[in-house]
Design a protein around this motif. Sequence first.
Motif, PDB file in Angstrom:
ATOM      1  N   PRO A 221      -3.653  -5.811  10.994  1.00 34.91           N
ATOM      2  CA  PRO A 221      -4.675  -4.977  10.337  1.00 34.91           C
ATOM      3  C   PRO A 221      -4.668  -3.526  10.808  1.00 34.91           C
ATOM      4  O   PRO A 221      -4.885  -2.614  10.012  1.00 34.91           O
ATOM      5  CB  PRO A 221      -5.997  -5.675  10.718  1.00 34.91           C
ATOM      6  CG  PRO A 221      -5.605  -7.090  10.965  1.00 34.91           C
ATOM      7  CD  PRO A 221      -4.244  -7.020  11.596  1.00 34.91           C
ATOM      8  N   LEU A 222      -4.397  -3.290  12.096  1.00 32.79           N
ATOM      9  CA  LEU A 222      -4.402  -1.924  12.604  1.00 32.79           C
ATOM     10  C   LEU A 222      -3.125  -1.165  12.253  1.00 32.79           C
ATOM     11  O   LEU A 222      -3.053   0.058  12.417  1.00 32.79           O
ATOM     12  CB  LEU A 222      -4.592  -1.932  14.124  1.00 32.79           C
ATOM     13  CG  LEU A 222      -5.970  -2.423  14.589  1.00 32.79           C
ATOM     14  CD1 LEU A 222      -6.047  -2.432  16.108  1.00 32.79           C
ATOM     15  CD2 LEU A 222      -7.086  -1.554  14.012  1.00 32.79           C
ATOM     16  N   LEU A 223      -2.112  -1.874  11.774  1.00 29.20           N
ATOM     17  CA  LEU A 223      -0.875  -1.224  11.351  1.00 29.20           C
ATOM     18  C   LEU A 223      -0.823  -1.010   9.838  1.00 29.20           C
ATOM     19  O   LEU A 223       0.167  -0.486   9.327  1.00 29.20           O
ATOM     20  CB  LEU A 223       0.337  -2.061  11.775  1.00 29.20           C
ATOM     21  CG  LEU A 223       0.593  -2.185  13.283  1.00 29.20           C
ATOM     22  CD1 LEU A 223       1.855  -2.995  13.533  1.00 29.20           C
ATOM     23  CD2 LEU A 223       0.706  -0.822  13.940  1.00 29.20           C
ATOM     24  N   LYS A 224      -1.857  -1.400   9.138  1.00 28.03           N
ATOM     25  CA  LYS A 224      -1.853  -1.256   7.685  1.00 28.03           C
ATOM     26  C   LYS A 224      -1.738   0.193   7.212  1.00 28.03           C
ATOM     27  O   LYS A 224      -1.055   0.461   6.221  1.00 28.03           O
ATOM     28  CB  LYS A 224      -3.096  -1.929   7.083  1.00 28.03           C
ATOM     29  CG  LYS A 224      -2.950  -3.425   6.927  1.00 28.03           C
ATOM     30  CD  LYS A 224      -4.114  -4.007   6.150  1.00 28.03           C
ATOM     31  CE  LYS A 224      -3.916  -5.497   5.898  1.00 28.03           C
ATOM     32  NZ  LYS A 224      -5.023  -6.084   5.113  1.00 28.03           N
ATOM     33  N   PRO A 225      -2.394   1.162   7.862  1.00 29.96           N
ATOM     34  CA  PRO A 225      -2.187   2.546   7.405  1.00 29.96           C
ATOM     35  C   PRO A 225      -0.728   2.982   7.464  1.00 29.96           C
ATOM     36  O   PRO A 225      -0.231   3.637   6.547  1.00 29.96           O
ATOM     37  CB  PRO A 225      -3.061   3.365   8.369  1.00 29.96           C
ATOM     38  CG  PRO A 225      -4.093   2.414   8.839  1.00 29.96           C
ATOM     39  CD  PRO A 225      -3.424   1.077   8.908  1.00 29.96           C
ATOM     40  N   THR A 226      -0.040   2.612   8.542  1.00 26.96           N
ATOM     41  CA  THR A 226       1.380   2.957   8.658  1.00 26.96           C
ATOM     42  C   THR A 226       2.203   2.236   7.603  1.00 26.96           C
ATOM     43  O   THR A 226       3.106   2.816   6.994  1.00 26.96           O
ATOM     44  CB  THR A 226       1.899   2.601  10.068  1.00 26.96           C
ATOM     45  OG1 THR A 226       1.073   3.239  11.040  1.00 26.96           O
ATOM     46  CG2 THR A 226       3.340   3.032  10.248  1.00 26.96           C
ATOM     47  N   THR A 227       1.892   0.958   7.381  1.00 23.77           N
ATOM     48  CA  THR A 227       2.618   0.185   6.379  1.00 23.77           C
ATOM     49  C   THR A 227       2.409   0.765   4.984  1.00 23.77           C
ATOM     50  O   THR A 227       3.353   0.862   4.190  1.00 23.77           O
ATOM     51  CB  THR A 227       2.167  -1.283   6.410  1.00 23.77           C
ATOM     52  OG1 THR A 227       2.343  -1.802   7.726  1.00 23.77           O
ATOM     53  CG2 THR A 227       2.964  -2.120   5.427  1.00 23.77           C
ATOM     54  N   LEU A 228       1.184   1.169   4.687  1.00 16.27           N
ATOM     55  CA  LEU A 228       0.899   1.775   3.381  1.00 16.27           C
ATOM     56  C   LEU A 228       1.687   3.063   3.200  1.00 16.27           C
ATOM     57  O   LEU A 228       2.253   3.313   2.126  1.00 16.27           O
ATOM     58  CB  LEU A 228      -0.594   2.039   3.242  1.00 16.27           C
ATOM     59  CG  LEU A 228      -1.041   2.749   1.958  1.00 16.27           C
ATOM     60  CD1 LEU A 228      -0.709   1.912   0.736  1.00 16.27           C
ATOM     61  CD2 LEU A 228      -2.528   3.073   2.003  1.00 16.27           C
ATOM     62  N   TYR A 229       1.740   3.875   4.246  1.00 13.78           N
ATOM     63  CA  TYR A 229       2.498   5.127   4.166  1.00 13.78           C
ATOM     64  C   TYR A 229       3.980   4.854   3.910  1.00 13.78           C
ATOM     65  O   TYR A 229       4.599   5.492   3.048  1.00 13.78           O
ATOM     66  CB  TYR A 229       2.313   5.916   5.462  1.00 13.78           C
ATOM     67  CG  TYR A 229       3.195   7.137   5.558  1.00 13.78           C
ATOM     68  CD1 TYR A 229       2.852   8.313   4.894  1.00 13.78           C
ATOM     69  CD2 TYR A 229       4.370   7.106   6.298  1.00 13.78           C
ATOM     70  CE1 TYR A 229       3.663   9.430   4.966  1.00 13.78           C
ATOM     71  CE2 TYR A 229       5.185   8.222   6.370  1.00 13.78           C
ATOM     72  CZ  TYR A 229       4.829   9.374   5.710  1.00 13.78           C
ATOM     73  OH  TYR A 229       5.641  10.477   5.782  1.00 13.78           O
ATOM     74  N   LEU A 230       4.555   3.897   4.652  1.00 15.81           N
ATOM     75  CA  LEU A 230       5.968   3.576   4.466  1.00 15.81           C
ATOM     76  C   LEU A 230       6.219   2.975   3.083  1.00 15.81           C
ATOM     77  O   LEU A 230       7.273   3.211   2.484  1.00 15.81           O
ATOM     78  CB  LEU A 230       6.425   2.598   5.549  1.00 15.81           C
ATOM     79  CG  LEU A 230       6.471   3.148   6.976  1.00 15.81           C
ATOM     80  CD1 LEU A 230       6.863   2.048   7.961  1.00 15.81           C
ATOM     81  CD2 LEU A 230       7.444   4.310   7.078  1.00 15.81           C
ATOM     82  N   LEU A 231       5.255   2.215   2.572  1.00 16.82           N
ATOM     83  CA  LEU A 231       5.406   1.631   1.242  1.00 16.82           C
ATOM     84  C   LEU A 231       5.423   2.704   0.166  1.00 16.82           C
ATOM     85  O   LEU A 231       6.296   2.711  -0.709  1.00 16.82           O
ATOM     86  CB  LEU A 231       4.263   0.637   0.991  1.00 16.82           C
ATOM     87  CG  LEU A 231       4.252  -0.060  -0.368  1.00 16.82           C
ATOM     88  CD1 LEU A 231       5.489  -0.932  -0.542  1.00 16.82           C
ATOM     89  CD2 LEU A 231       2.980  -0.900  -0.530  1.00 16.82           C
ATOM     90  N   VAL A 232       4.477   3.625   0.234  1.00 20.03           N
ATOM     91  CA  VAL A 232       4.382   4.674  -0.783  1.00 20.03           C
ATOM     92  C   VAL A 232       5.608   5.585  -0.733  1.00 20.03           C
ATOM     93  O   VAL A 232       6.249   5.861  -1.759  1.00 20.03           O
ATOM     94  CB  VAL A 232       3.090   5.491  -0.597  1.00 20.03           C
ATOM     95  CG1 VAL A 232       3.074   6.696  -1.544  1.00 20.03           C
ATOM     96  CG2 VAL A 232       1.865   4.613  -0.848  1.00 20.03           C
ATOM     97  N   THR A 233       5.945   6.069   0.459  1.00 15.64           N
ATOM     98  CA  THR A 233       7.106   6.963   0.581  1.00 15.64           C
ATOM     99  C   THR A 233       8.416   6.240   0.274  1.00 15.64           C
ATOM    100  O   THR A 233       9.345   6.845  -0.271  1.00 15.64           O
ATOM    101  CB  THR A 233       7.168   7.570   1.989  1.00 15.64           C
ATOM    102  OG1 THR A 233       7.183   6.515   2.976  1.00 15.64           O
ATOM    103  CG2 THR A 233       5.966   8.474   2.235  1.00 15.64           C
TER     104      THR A 233
END
Length: 305
Positions: A221-233
């Motif tokens: 859950p705390l890594l979701k912002p990073t995962t979202l960024y990598l997904l979008v980019t």
Amino acid sequence: MQTALAPKRAPSSGPGRFFKEYGWAYLFIFAPVLLFLIFTLYPVGSAFVMSFQEYDVIQSSWVGVDNYSRLFQDTIFWKSMRNTLLFTLGTVPINILITFVLSVLIFQMKTKWQTFFKATLYLPAVASGVTISVVWLAIFDPTGSGLLNRFIGLFGLDPVIWLGQSSTALFSLILMSWLGSHGAGIILYMAALGGVPKSLYEAADIDHASAWTKFTRITWPLLKPTTLYLLVTGVIGSFQVFISVYLMTQGGPNFATTTIAYLIYQTAFTFYEFGLASAQSFILAIIIVVISVVQFKYFSSDVEY
């Protein structure tokens, strides 16, 4: 003899005072804004107008939405969209998974080994796309000297023309993405892992939580912002893949690796149909914007920034 103090002058107001206090700030802002207007906004606006024209350097004619109509009736366009979508689905999720696993493994090492692996895995991001493509051309060499054919030869398999047949060409580009381009994501994931409070894991240990529970309830859950960024980019980058296609396959064989970015290039600089290429570019831009908005809407609902 006492002299009366001169009354203080009220601070001046109006444009003069405003420019005196903030003039330098706006002057420094003006330079990048001017560059943005000249080299970004103006070309984008010109390309949008061009998408409604049969463009010619000497004289252009207005054709309305004919370029867009041609676009949607073009079978090569739809095949390029299919190839781009397959490339995206085949690279982005798996690359994020590989990046995450590598990050977790490296994060558990000592500091000096973390530095070594981060620098090593980030090296492909520093190298140019041309260099990477040339290396992979040697790996995919269809003769027996190709590294990949040598590897499968150990298992008694015949050499494969990886980039020369429709069944394997696109997969070869996907495989190339799997085995590289993880450096930036590893740096981001490791920074995010280092920011997770250790007190949360200590509290979980007190409750005798398993490793899987700590991963699903704390780490992920705390890594979701990073995962979202990598997904979008990652999606944006995969929809714009060009260098590897241009240098390794030229969109072939039989349009098997023609992506939308390469089709735009070919339409503009091979067939010189700049109006049609502009229409293709704006369709691609709309698709990227829509996908990005959908990702933020459905994957960032419970993300804490």
